[in-house]
Design a protein around this motif. Structure first.
Motif, PDB file in Angstrom:
ATOM      1  N   LEU A 196       0.826  -1.200   0.000  1.00 21.44           N
ATOM      2  CA  LEU A 196       0.000   0.000   0.000  1.00 21.44           C
ATOM      3  C   LEU A 196       0.864   1.254   0.000  1.00 21.44           C
ATOM      4  O   LEU A 196       1.934   1.286   0.619  1.00 21.44           O
ATOM      5  CB  LEU A 196      -0.888   0.019   1.244  1.00 21.44           C
ATOM      6  N   ALA A 199      -1.107   3.904   4.827  1.00 21.30           N
ATOM      7  CA  ALA A 199      -1.752   3.004   5.781  1.00 21.30           C
ATOM      8  C   ALA A 199      -3.261   2.988   5.558  1.00 21.30           C
ATOM      9  O   ALA A 199      -3.851   3.994   5.130  1.00 21.30           O
ATOM     10  CB  ALA A 199      -1.448   3.456   7.210  1.00 21.30           C
ATOM     11  N   PRO A 200      -3.927   1.857   5.822  1.00 24.33           N
ATOM     12  CA  PRO A 200      -5.380   1.824   5.698  1.00 24.33           C
ATOM     13  C   PRO A 200      -6.038   2.890   6.554  1.00 24.33           C
ATOM     14  O   PRO A 200      -5.551   3.242   7.634  1.00 24.33           O
ATOM     15  CB  PRO A 200      -5.737   0.403   6.187  1.00 24.33           C
ATOM     16  N   ALA A 305      -7.514   0.274   0.726  1.00 25.09           N
ATOM     17  CA  ALA A 305      -7.056   0.999   1.909  1.00 25.09           C
ATOM     18  C   ALA A 305      -8.094   1.991   2.412  1.00 25.09           C
ATOM     19  O   ALA A 305      -8.148   2.287   3.610  1.00 25.09           O
ATOM     20  CB  ALA A 305      -5.750   1.732   1.604  1.00 25.09           C
ATOM     21  N   GLU A 366      -5.270  -5.027   5.083  1.00 25.92           N
ATOM     22  CA  GLU A 366      -4.244  -5.351   6.082  1.00 25.92           C
ATOM     23  C   GLU A 366      -3.199  -6.329   5.538  1.00 25.92           C
ATOM     24  O   GLU A 366      -2.076  -6.365   6.029  1.00 25.92           O
ATOM     25  CB  GLU A 366      -4.900  -5.942   7.331  1.00 25.92           C
ATOM     26  N   TYR A 368      -1.707  -6.093   2.837  1.00 26.97           N
ATOM     27  CA  TYR A 368      -0.772  -5.393   1.950  1.00 26.97           C
ATOM     28  C   TYR A 368      -0.119  -4.191   2.626  1.00 26.97           C
ATOM     29  O   TYR A 368       0.402  -3.308   1.954  1.00 26.97           O
ATOM     30  CB  TYR A 368      -1.513  -4.933   0.687  1.00 26.97           C
ATOM     31  N   THR A 369      -0.115  -4.154   3.950  1.00 29.28           N
ATOM     32  CA  THR A 369       0.526  -3.042   4.634  1.00 29.28           C
ATOM     33  C   THR A 369       2.027  -3.067   4.365  1.00 29.28           C
ATOM     34  O   THR A 369       2.615  -4.125   4.100  1.00 29.28           O
ATOM     35  CB  THR A 369       0.277  -3.108   6.146  1.00 29.28           C
ATOM     36  N   THR A 370       2.638  -1.896   4.436  1.00 34.91           N
ATOM     37  CA  THR A 370       4.068  -1.814   4.147  1.00 34.91           C
ATOM     38  C   THR A 370       4.880  -2.679   5.104  1.00 34.91           C
ATOM     39  O   THR A 370       5.891  -3.266   4.708  1.00 34.91           O
ATOM     40  CB  THR A 370       4.551  -0.358   4.239  1.00 34.91           C
ATOM     41  N   GLU A 371       4.440  -2.793   6.361  1.00 39.44           N
ATOM     42  CA  GLU A 371       5.185  -3.595   7.324  1.00 39.44           C
ATOM     43  C   GLU A 371       5.284  -5.048   6.867  1.00 39.44           C
ATOM     44  O   GLU A 371       6.353  -5.661   6.962  1.00 39.44           O
ATOM     45  CB  GLU A 371       4.513  -3.528   8.702  1.00 39.44           C
ATOM     46  N   ARG A 372       4.183  -5.582   6.358  1.00 40.25           N
ATOM     47  CA  ARG A 372       4.195  -6.977   5.907  1.00 40.25           C
ATOM     48  C   ARG A 372       5.044  -7.152   4.654  1.00 40.25           C
ATOM     49  O   ARG A 372       5.833  -8.089   4.543  1.00 40.25           O
ATOM     50  CB  ARG A 372       2.762  -7.449   5.629  1.00 40.25           C
TER      51      ARG A 372
END
Length: 385
Positions: A196, A199-200, A305, A366, A368-372
């Motif tokens: 993404l 963030a969502p 998102a 969730e 596809y969040t950057t953290e994942r």
């Protein structure tokens, strides 16, 4: 010290999804290791997408300033890296003798680390000219069927992929095809989704506006002509709904003519580029996508998102792994304009369903969040090292 990661792309000042995806990942990775972005060309004044100030940014051929006398002579020569197809069919028009020279010089001097390449001819250049100690990860942004539809492009990939340290694709279907073609295992052909861009949202969009949106370059592959045709059928039954198409490109006049021919110029707007896509999506009640080919479309991720339901054609190849028909949006058979009109009718006509689809899209974001996604990249980079 952690070995650096360099991203090699054609033009960091571009407006397209590839530049946005690459620079977004670079901005996230720089918190974990040194990052450099190498832009082969500079065709715009500044990158449209912001780079973290910690990232080193290089340009090899500056077409804004213009090359000097010697470089102008090189720029007129054809590339020797990948000769133009003998039938003058589709090749890589960005390649010239000057680009060859600049790439060879820079890649041969790159310090040990990982180089991530983002274009078929750049994959090949990196495997031929990389310096000792440089691992090369090819990152594909389209899909297997489109890549192998053109014999010239197929020959470039067939020459490059076996020499890469890893090959990153966007979908499970692509991974299966490449593993079979090259007899490579999961450690060499990896699936990493796009992340993404933001963030969502804290909650799904309200979905109250009587407006649909679409976004992308105004080029044939984005299929906006068939979106206009599909919406023309909607316009007759829902005269209070409108469609905004965001983006620019060479098809603008032709698309405007199509809008005028349908008599819906007061309902469909070619709205140009938008600086705040999140706000644009939150002010709509649906995202429409009628591309004939995609990799893993950023515009669908961005709709998710914000909790905006999606209506997408099942083109090769990303939408089928993102849109679950009847759950977070509608997936329409590729090329079925009448079916797309019906899906839009359903979305417009049922507010409760629209909210349900939007909420599920928001929950799915969730994944596809950057953290994942950054964690997937860090594991890959550690592996090839």
């Amino acid at each position: 010290m952690t070995a650096p990661v360099s991203f090699l792309l054609l033009d960091s000042t571009g407006h397209g999804g590839l530049a946005r995806t690459v620079l977004n990942l670079a901005n996230q990775l720089v918190a974990h290791r040194p990052v450099r972005v190498i832009s082969v060309l500079r065709r715009g004044q500044e990158p449209r997408y912001t780079l973290d100030p910690r990232i080193e940014h290089e340009v090899l051929v500056d077409l804004v300033k213009g090359p000097g006398p010697l470089d102008r002579a090189r720029h007129r020569r054809p590339s020797r890296l990948v000769p133009q197809p003998p039938d003058d069919g589709p090749g890589d028009g960005a390649l010239t003798g000057l680009v060859d020279h600049a790439l060879r010089r820079r890649l041969s001097r790159l310090e040990p680390g990982t180089l991530v390449t983002t274009r078929p001819t750049l994959h090949l250049a990196a495997t031929r000219w990389r310096a000792k100690g440089v691992r090369v990860v090819g990152w594909d942004h389209l899909n297997y069927p489109c890549r192998y539809r053109q014999p010239w492009l197929a020959s470039v990939l067939d020459a490059a992929i076996p020499s890469l340290d890893a090959w990153v694709v966007l979908t499970d279907a692509d991974a299966c095809d490449y593993r079979e073609r090259f007899a490579l295992g999961p450690e060499r052909v990896r699936v990493i989704r796009n992340a993404l861009s933001w963030a969502p949202a804290a909650e799904p969009a309200p979905l109250e506006a009587k407006r649909l949106v679409a976004a992308g370059r105004l080029v044939p592959v984005k299929g906006f002509s068939r979106l206009i045709d599909a919406f023309a059928g909607v316009a007759r039954m829902h005269p209070d709904w409108s469609l905004d198409i965001h983006g620019e490109g060479p098809r603008r006049e032709a698309l405007q003519a199509r809008i005028d021919a349908h008599g819906i110029d007061d309902r469909v707007r070619l709205a140009g580029y938008v600086d705040d896509m999140a706000a644009t999506l939150r002010g709509a009640s649906g995202l429409a996508m009628t591309s004939s080919a995609e990799g893993f479309p950023m515009v669908l991720l961005e709709a998710m998102a914000e909790g905006v339901p999606m209506v997408a054609m099942d083109c090769p190849r990303g939408p089928a792994e993102m849109v679950r028909d009847g759950e977070n949006g509608f997936l329409v058979a590729e090329g079925d304009v009448a079916g797309f009109t019906r899906a839009l009718h359903t979305l417009i006509g049922d507010a409760e369903l629209r909210r349900s689809l939007g909420k599920q899209a928001w929950l799915d974001a969730e994944s596809y969040t950057t953290e994942r996604i950054v964690q997937d990249w860090l594991e890959l980079l550690d592996g090839v090292a």
